[in-house]
Design a protein around this motif. Structure first.
Motif, PDB file in Angstrom:
ATOM      1  N   UNK B1234       0.858  -1.182   0.000  1.00  0.00           N
ATOM      2  CA  UNK B1234       0.000   0.000   0.000  1.00  0.00           C
ATOM      3  C   UNK B1234       0.895   1.233   0.000  1.00  0.00           C
ATOM      4  N   UNK B1235       0.326   2.343  -0.395  1.00  0.00           N
ATOM      5  CA  UNK B1235       1.207   3.514  -0.441  1.00  0.00           C
ATOM      6  C   UNK B1235       1.470   4.071   0.941  1.00  0.00           C
ATOM      7  N   UNK B1236       0.908   3.443   1.963  1.00  0.00           N
ATOM      8  CA  UNK B1236       1.320   3.851   3.309  1.00  0.00           C
ATOM      9  C   UNK B1236       1.975   2.699   4.064  1.00  0.00           C
ATOM     10  N   UNK B1237       2.379   1.676   3.307  1.00  0.00           N
ATOM     11  CA  UNK B1237       3.078   0.580   3.972  1.00  0.00           C
ATOM     12  C   UNK B1237       4.445   1.058   4.440  1.00  0.00           C
ATOM     13  N   UNK B1238       4.937   0.347   5.427  1.00  0.00           N
ATOM     14  CA  UNK B1238       6.243   0.738   5.958  1.00  0.00           C
ATOM     15  C   UNK B1238       7.330   0.556   4.901  1.00  0.00           C
ATOM     16  N   UNK B1239       7.178  -0.451   4.089  1.00  0.00           N
ATOM     17  CA  UNK B1239       8.253  -0.744   3.144  1.00  0.00           C
ATOM     18  C   UNK B1239       7.957  -0.196   1.749  1.00  0.00           C
ATOM     19  N   UNK B1240       7.134   0.805   1.690  1.00  0.00           N
ATOM     20  CA  UNK B1240       6.832   1.335   0.364  1.00  0.00           C
ATOM     21  C   UNK B1240       8.064   1.927  -0.301  1.00  0.00           C
ATOM     22  N   UNK B1241       9.083   2.121   0.496  1.00  0.00           N
ATOM     23  CA  UNK B1241      10.316   2.636  -0.077  1.00  0.00           C
ATOM     24  C   UNK B1241      10.887   1.669  -1.114  1.00  0.00           C
ATOM     25  N   UNK B1242      10.560   0.385  -0.933  1.00  0.00           N
ATOM     26  CA  UNK B1242      10.989  -0.594  -1.930  1.00  0.00           C
ATOM     27  C   UNK B1242      10.511  -0.196  -3.317  1.00  0.00           C
ATOM     28  N   UNK B1243       9.336   0.402  -3.315  1.00  0.00           N
ATOM     29  CA  UNK B1243       8.793   0.839  -4.600  1.00  0.00           C
ATOM     30  C   UNK B1243       9.342   2.210  -4.990  1.00  0.00           C
ATOM     31  N   UNK B1244       9.294   3.113  -4.056  1.00  0.00           N
ATOM     32  CA  UNK B1244       9.648   4.480  -4.427  1.00  0.00           C
ATOM     33  C   UNK B1244      11.117   4.620  -4.807  1.00  0.00           C
ATOM     34  N   UNK B1245      11.960   3.762  -4.258  1.00  0.00           N
ATOM     35  CA  UNK B1245      13.370   3.895  -4.637  1.00  0.00           C
ATOM     36  C   UNK B1245      13.602   3.466  -6.076  1.00  0.00           C
ATOM     37  N   UNK B1246      12.634   2.781  -6.652  1.00  0.00           N
ATOM     38  CA  UNK B1246      12.787   2.385  -8.047  1.00  0.00           C
ATOM     39  C   UNK B1246      12.310   3.458  -9.008  1.00  0.00           C
ATOM     40  N   UNK B1247      11.727   4.506  -8.502  1.00  0.00           N
ATOM     41  CA  UNK B1247      11.297   5.594  -9.385  1.00  0.00           C
ATOM     42  C   UNK B1247      12.538   6.408  -9.703  1.00  0.00           C
ATOM     43  N   UNK B1248      13.295   5.909 -10.621  1.00  0.00           N
ATOM     44  CA  UNK B1248      14.644   6.428 -10.761  1.00  0.00           C
ATOM     45  C   UNK B1248      14.705   7.802 -11.402  1.00  0.00           C
ATOM     46  N   UNK B1249      13.598   8.251 -11.938  1.00  0.00           N
ATOM     47  CA  UNK B1249      13.685   9.581 -12.538  1.00  0.00           C
ATOM     48  C   UNK B1249      13.511  10.676 -11.511  1.00  0.00           C
ATOM     49  N   UNK B1250      13.160  10.283 -10.316  1.00  0.00           N
ATOM     50  CA  UNK B1250      12.973  11.287  -9.278  1.00  0.00           C
ATOM     51  C   UNK B1250      14.265  11.486  -8.506  1.00  0.00           C
ATOM     52  N   UNK B1251      14.301  12.613  -7.885  1.00  0.00           N
ATOM     53  CA  UNK B1251      15.483  12.904  -7.094  1.00  0.00           C
ATOM     54  C   UNK B1251      15.398  12.161  -5.765  1.00  0.00           C
ATOM     55  N   UNK B1252      16.464  11.520  -5.414  1.00  0.00           N
ATOM     56  CA  UNK B1252      16.548  11.004  -4.060  1.00  0.00           C
ATOM     57  C   UNK B1252      17.747  11.691  -3.437  1.00  0.00           C
ATOM     58  N   UNK B1253      17.807  11.639  -2.148  1.00  0.00           N
ATOM     59  CA  UNK B1253      18.964  12.258  -1.515  1.00  0.00           C
ATOM     60  C   UNK B1253      20.185  11.643  -2.162  1.00  0.00           C
TER      61      UNK B1253
END
Lengths: 144, 1270
Positions: B1234-1253
């Motif tokens: 879910x987009x509020x799951x604790x491990x949603x970072x697993x998904x968001x870190x794959x959005x490689x076109x976005x800036x991450x720290x």
């Protein structure tokens, strides 16, 4: 005309240099064989690796003699090569035995060219220095 | 739409169950086929090779290096084959060609429509199902090789011209033309969408009348008024191929089926490959055939056309292609798509110089006809106009098909009314043409917008509309933004007026006139994209690799499938300096042992090879005469053995080009005994199981033993297959399974420093004879090691023992390891500093000791491969351990933090291990890559040991292993027509047969920088760059590797800037990239954010190294998916669900949060795993239908499987996931977040076109690159 220590070191240098010339000829041939597929790289590395340290050692011996006999010019000419040898050995691939050449990377075209060029350059250097030592020896023998 | 069969999950032995259509030689009983063809792969019947094997034994030799390239081993040549006995239902030759390719869309294979085939009646069937895209073969008169030409339905070449004669059409055109001046205006006023197809079709009607010459027939096939007789005669060669190719793939999903269906019906013999084509995404257009290469053939054709002197030439060429699109009713649907093909064609433009030169002489004559036809012109613009409004601006690219048209304008004229969509370009150009041509100084007019340039003959009507509603085409081909119809016109005019070789000068001359320049660029397939302005750069559906267009002599020769063999540049630069200028990496990617559904297998007494360079005979050799052939790699002329004259299919003598070796670029030989230095080894499998404390805690042993137990029968092998087990903790445990024992007997060796084998035999036992004992052992083992054990692992000693056990035979060692080996030989210390996991520069990427490497080299010499399954829960120093697999051609599998209690991990291991156990395997293999003289292999990438400059030693070869080779150009290739690469894999099949699989790839050369840049294959480049970057990490440092990757992007864009004379990046507002390289920066950014190369984010060293191993050894398709995962919208699945039988086919989204809608659900697929990401705003209906839950909050925090619910939506998602899983070795694991799951970072870190720290966003990355572009 007297047989001084410098003269002795030049004589030794001449003999050792002849060996070094053979080493580098062998080196050149070995890499040529690799390039033309005559030899398995594992075998070739096994035969080349044991020769690396002796070559370096022989070269050091000459220079030690030059140092002791105060032949600064001959020593100066050899210093870059000594430094190169040290650098080369420090950056060798991870390996348990002595030597420089790793059969898994030796066939890489870059490595192969570098090694072959190194062989030719060393051969030329040893040949030239052979004549230099010859000249040096004569000069030392004459200059009394 | 049938998907290509899953090529992966072939269980050995199932491979020959091909449907009848694909019958090959294979299925001919061997007894009848002494010199014929045998079956493929692991499925050889034992009986069939017995005699063969016995011969082999004669030829034993002590050395273990197969006589792959020894001059002495040339097989004795002259033992003629026994003629085949007549075999009923023998399949046609062309099946051979189809065989190797899973992907139907692979580039054009030669026409496979019934040539000499015994199946005249079957044509329809073939066409629909398996025929590769047809190409109008008439343009290349290669009577010998082009079977299809003489197909039953087709006219012989010399009859062809009349079919395309222009004389009648003009008449009809005129009638329609009268509308034109008016219509354009009308068209402009119409709202884009409102154009009724009927209107468009109207122009067609005149053509359907008998008036039309044969040439027209193809066009009107769809209409009922056409005299039926004309259909069979003309249709086949002309329209279909084009139609299906062009339309199919590019169509938006909705319209696709329509096209594909109608095409086949209208054109009985049509090449309709359309279905596969559709499926496989953007088509590979056949346009090139229209271009230059074909020109030389024109004259003969032309001779038949009194009425159309020179003009007809061009007309002929382009005309045939257009027809398909003209189907009434289809038009509207096709419009948008059409433009697409245009785009795609462009990059594929053939060497322009050729066409240009050749067309040059034609030009003058052309102009006159042009004048004459002037009156007719207007009408043609008519359809174009109509379409225009509807077309989104970008769609105009249809224009790019202009290249196709060079000859073209005429084609446009004549076929105008009928050619709706595609011909647009034709139409539009037409009006302009006449004035342009006669007008001596063409330049001035051109510089002005198309409207004025048109001048007299009514170009004005040309709509500048471009106001079409944006369709998704825009997203896919944004670069087209600036192309307007006028420009298109211009391009065409220009193209006609200037033979190619002038083009360049002209371009520069008019440098300031950007419009014109764009026209040129598009014309020659040199479009570029402004990366900064083009937000949606990712094509929605995966693109096919750029097409390879060979010179006309080999234009129809079957090239190797791009899934097997790919080059980073599809036109090899002629000189090294040109390559340096382009700054592109030159290399080839090979997937040599890929599972193939249809592979021609040949058994013959002598394999025909070049005597000098030992190249295998292949489709690109030149036959000097019937008795001799010229090698395409070293150019030596060789004799052809007598038996090569025999064609096993037609059972006739005399035409060597009918042989399967010549018909297929991928072929497998069953090697005679000359290719063996020892008898083929049996399949031998040894499993090394870690039973230390950590291993017992992880519980992997149960999973592995269960999986192995259930797949013992499916292990590839024959009656000689052997298997053994070894466990190790602080000691080594051997398992004796001899005849007299009723239970396996364990023997433990305590002395791990000086390892020995406690028993000379029965440690490796015959699988078939001891099945019960082995199963019992597998049952006992997990229990035996369930109690707590010692926290020590003597992996090094166990490997030494395994080597001793395996060395006499060779085979495969499978190692399961869960912890750092800490005692005995090869003991390691932990090197990872957990606090430095996110530091800038990563240390310890190199092995700590060469113990494992030396062991691997020993194994390699003994034909033993070591595969490593690393199921670690702590640092295991994979950088060192991976040496055992890297140099013995094994594979590394890594499941971090493995716990068998986590069922999803157990399942993942089961899937992985099942695939591993059941996939094909080749033993004692060597892979040799030969290149045309002047090109040399520089560096190899993959898992293997390089035994000589072009020979890789592969103790085992698996279907999941890919290799890459960097190439250098050592001497000028300027006098070569093409550059060929041949990869030959000699291996022992699991059935104990020696086989040679040969892949041949031929590429044309290029002599200008733009040609090189625009023929680059960006996907392949990424594949190669990833491997180079991994190498750089090892030899230099990670920061240097990352720097090098960024520089790769900068260099290429700089080279392009130079080639195009654009302003430097720092002063320019735009960042231009060639169309063919537009995704390169995106992929490079994605690569930089891979686990292997990312810094700043905490990454375990082992995972990093595992990712590096993966990138080094995985085939391109897997690497690409891992680098830039596919993101699909799930909530719109239904809109992309065309029919019940088929899984939905949603478009891919770019990996950016911008594309994530709060009311959506998404699926991210990176090959190994799929992540389903459900946003909180998703509709409850979707939730209940898909997940069976009423509200968002009822979704589990993270689920590992998708529940089965009896709803259509749920089935659809399942079908979609199954479809995605089809093309990979084993199904991916699924994670639902879910987009509020604790491990949603697993998904968001794959959005490689976005800036991450610590890492740039795509836009920032582009800005950064831009400032560097010099």
């Amino acid at each position: 005309m007297a047989f001084s220590f410098p003269a002795f070191s030049y004589v030794i240098a001449l003999i050792v240099d002849a060996f070094l010339i053979f080493f580098s000829i062998f080196h050149v041939i070995a890499f040529d064989e690799l390039k033309t597929d005559y030899k398995n790289p594992i075998d070739q590395c096994n035969s080349l690796n044991p020769l690396v340290l002796p070559e370096y050692l022989l070269h050091l011996i000459i220079n030690l003699l030059f140092l002791l006999s105060g032949e600064w010019f001959s020593l100066l000419i050899n210093v870059p090569l000594i430094l190169y040898h040290i650098h080369r050995y420090n950056n060798r691939p991870v390996m348990s035995g002595p030597g420089l050449y790793d059969p898994t990377s030796i066939m890489n075209a870059d490595v192969l060219t570098v090694c072959q060029r190194e062989g030719w350059i060393k051969l030329a250097f040893y040949l030239l220095s052979f004549f230099l030592y010859l000249y040096g020896m004569i000069v030392v023998l004459i200059a009394v | 739409m049938s998907h290509p069969p899953n090529t992966y999950n072939n269980v050995p032995g199932q491979q020959n169950t091909n449907p009848g259509v694909f019958q090959q030689f294979n299925q001919i009983p061997l007894s009848q086929l002494p010199g014929g063809v045998n079956q493929d792969g692991n499925s050889n019947k034992q009986g069939s090779v017995t005699g063969f094997n016995s011969q082999n034994h004669l030829n034993q030799s002590a050395s273990n290096s197969p006589a792959f390239n020894q001059p002495g081993v040339m097989p004795p040549t002259s033992s003629p084959m026994r003629p085949l006995k007549p075999i009923s239902n023998q399949p046609p030759m062309q099946n051979v060609q189809n065989i190797p390719l899973n992907n139907p869309s692979v580039h054009s294979k030669p026409n496979t429509v019934p040539s000499s085939s015994p199946y005249p009646t079957n044509t329809q069937h073939q066409i629909n199902n398996n025929a590769p895209p047809l190409v109008p073969s008439s343009q290349f008169s290669q009577p010998i090789t082009n079977g299809p030409m003489s197909g039953p339905n087709q006219r012989p070449i010399n009859q062809y011209p009349p079919s395309s004669s222009f004389s009648p059409p003009p008449l009809t055109n005129q009638s329609t033309n009268s509308h034109s001046p008016v219509n354009p205006a009308l068209a402009n006023q119409r709202p884009p969408t409102s154009v009724p197809s009927g209107l468009i079709n109207q122009p067609n009607t005149p053509y359907s009348g008998p008036l039309n010459g044969p040439r027209n027939s193809p066009l009107t096939l769809g209409s009922s008024s056409l005299p039926p007789s004309s259909i069979p005669n003309y249709a086949p060669t002309i329209g279909p191929p084009r139609g299906s190719l062009v339309n199919g793939p590019s169509l938006p999903p909705m319209s696709a089926p329509m096209v594909s269906q109608t095409a086949p019906q209208g054109l009985p013999s049509g090449p309709l490959r359309s279905q596969p084509g559709l499926k496989s995404g953007p088509p590979q257009l056949q346009n090139q055939y229209n271009n230059g290469p074909s020109v030389p053939n024109m004259p003969p054709m032309q001779s038949g056309l009194p009425s159309m002197p020179p003009m007809s030439q061009p007309g002929l060429q382009s005309a045939p292609l257009l027809p398909p699109m003209s189907y009434p009713g289809l038009q509207s649907a096709q419009m948008p798509p059409m433009s697409q093909p245009g785009l795609q064609n462009a990059p594929q433009m053939p060497p322009m110089s050729q066409p240009g030169l050749q067309t040059a002489p034609v030009m003058p004559p052309m102009s006159q006809p042009g004048l004459q036809s002037a009156p007719r012109m207007p009408p043609m613009s008519h359809p174009g106009l109509q379409n225009a409004p509807r077309m989104p601006p970008m769609s105009q690219p249809g224009l790019q098909s202009a290249p196709v048209m060079p000859p073209m304008s005429q084609a446009g004229l004549q076929s105008a009314p009928r050619m709706p969509p595609m011909s647009q370009s034709g139409y539009q150009s037409a009006p302009v043409m006449p004035p342009g041509l006669p007008g001596a100084p063409p330049m001035p007019p051109m510089s002005q917008p198309g409207l004025q340039a048109g001048g007299p003959p009514a170009p004005q009507p040309m709509p500048g509309p471009a106001s079409g509603p944006p369709t998704n085409m825009q997203n896919r081909y944004p670069q087209m933004q600036y192309s307007t119809p006028q420009q298109n016109q211009l391009q065409q005019n220009i193209s006609k007026q200037f033979p190619t070789h002038n083009m360049y000068g002209v371009t520069q001359q008019m440098g300031q006139l950007s419009v014109t320049k764009q026209g040129f660029d598009q014309l020659w397939g040199h479009q570029m994209v402004d990366l900064l302005r083009c937000k949606h750069i990712l094509p929605e559906y995966p693109e096919d690799p750029p097409e390879i267009r060979l010179g006309h002599q080999f234009a129809e020769s079957p090239n190797c499938s791009p899934e097997i063999f790919r080059c980073t540049i599809n036109r090899i630069p002629e000189t090294n300096s040109l390559l340096q200028k382009s700054r592109l990496p030159l290399g080839i990617l090979i997937h040599p042992f890929k599972d193939l559904n249809h592979l021609p297998v040949i058994q013959c007494t002598s394999i025909v090879r070049c005597r000098a360079c030992r190249t295998y005979i292949n489709p690109f050799v030149y036959f000097v005469d019937a008795k001799r052939w010229k090698c395409n790699l070293c150019y030596r002329v060789n004799d052809l053995p007598e038996e090569f004259q025999y064609d096993p299919v037609s059972k006739s003598y005399g035409d060597p080009s009918r042989r399967p070796e010549i018909k297929s670029a991928t072929i497998e030989f069953i090697a005679p005994s000359e290719y063996m230095l020892r008898p083929p080894q049996p399949a031998v499998y040894l499993f090394l199981l870690d039973v230390s404390q950590i291993a017992r805690e992880s519980g992997y042993l149960q999973v592995v033993c269960d999986t192995l137990k259930s797949h013992l029968e499916q292990l590839p092998g024959d009656a000689r297959t052997q298997i053994g087990f070894l466990c190790f903790d602080a000691h080594i445990h051997y398992y004796l399974m001899s005849e007299e024992l009723t239970r396996p007997k364990e023997m433990t060796v305590l002395d791990i420093d000086d390892i020995f084998l406690p028993s000379p035999e029965s440690l490796l036992v015959n699988l078939g004879e001891h099945m019960e004992l082995i199963k019992e052992l597998l049952t006992i083992l997990p229990q035996r090691y369930s109690a707590p054990g010692v926290p020590a692992s003597a992996l090094g000693a166990a490997l030494q023992a395994a080597y001793k056990l395996m060395a006499p035979t060779g085979g495969r060692i499978t190692v399961f390891q869960t912890c750092l080996p800490n005692i005995g030989p090869g003991a390691l210390q932990s090197r990872e500093d957990p606090n430095a996991r996110s530091s800038k520069d990563v240390a310890h990427l190199n092995p700590a000791t060469d113990f494992y490497k030396r062991l691997a080299l020993d194994c390699s010499g003994a034909q033993v491969a070591v595969d490593l399954f690393l199921l670690s829960s702590q640092y295991c120093d994979l950088a060192t351990l991976s040496g055992m697999s890297k140099f013995s051609a094994g594979t590394v599998h890594h499941i971090p933090l493995f716990r068998a209690q986590r069922s999803w991990q157990a399942e993942q291991l089961t899937r992985m291990f099942t695939r591993y156990l059941t996939r094909k395997i080749g033993f004692e293999a060597v892979l040799r890559v030969r290149c045309t003289r002047g090109v040399a292999v520089h560096t190899f990438h993959g898992n293997f040991f390089v035994r000589s400059t072009d020979l890789l030693s592969l103790p085992n070869v698996s279907p999941d292993a890919g290799f890459a080779m960097q190439l250098t150009i050592e001497e000028s290739l300027a006098d070569l027509q093409q550059v060929c690469f041949q990869a030959a894999l000699l291996y022992t099949s699991s059935k104990g047969e020696r086989r040679i699989r040969v892949h041949t790839l031929a590429l044309p050369t290029a002599n200008t920088l733009p040609d090189v840049l625009h023929s680059a294959d960006q996907q392949c480049i990424i594949g190669l760059l990833s491997k180079m970057a991994v190498d750089r990490c090892a030899t230099a440092s990670m920061s240097e590797a990352k720097e090098a990757l960024i520089n790769a992007a900068v260099d290429v864009l700089s080279a392009h800037r130079l080639a195009q004379n654009l302003p430097a990046g720092a002063v320019s507002a735009a960042l231009h990239a060639p169309m063919s390289l537009r995704l390169l920066p995106l992929y490079i950014l994605a690569l930089l954010k891979r686990k292997a190369l990312r810094t700043g984010t905490s990454t375990r060293l082992d995972e990093r190294v595992a990712d590096m191993c993966f990138m080094k050894s995985a085939p391109l398709c897997a690497v690409l998916r891992a680098v830039y995962p596919d993101l699909y919208p799930l909530h719109t699945l239904r809109e992309h669900h065309r029919d019940e039988l088929d899984a939905p086919d949603p478009p891919r989204l770019q990996l950016t949060a911008e594309r994530i809608n709060m009311t959506g659900a998404y699926l991210l697929d990176d090959g190994e795993s799929m992540i389903m990401y459900v946003c909180h705003g998703v509709s409850p209906a979707f939730l209940s239908e898909t997940f069976g839950v009423a509200s968002f909050s009822q979704l589990p925090d993270e689920a590992r499987s998708l529940p089965h619910v009896e709803t259509e939506g749920n089935e659809m998602v399942h079908a979609f996931i199954d479809k995605l899983n089809e093309d990979r070795p084993h199904p991916a694991s699924l994670l639902i977040l879910r987009d509020n799951s604790a491990s949603r970072q697993l998904f968001t870190e794959r959005l490689i076109e976005d800036r991450v720290e610590s890492a740039l966003s795509y836009y920032e990355f582009l800005q950064h690159v831009k400032t560097q572009v010099k």
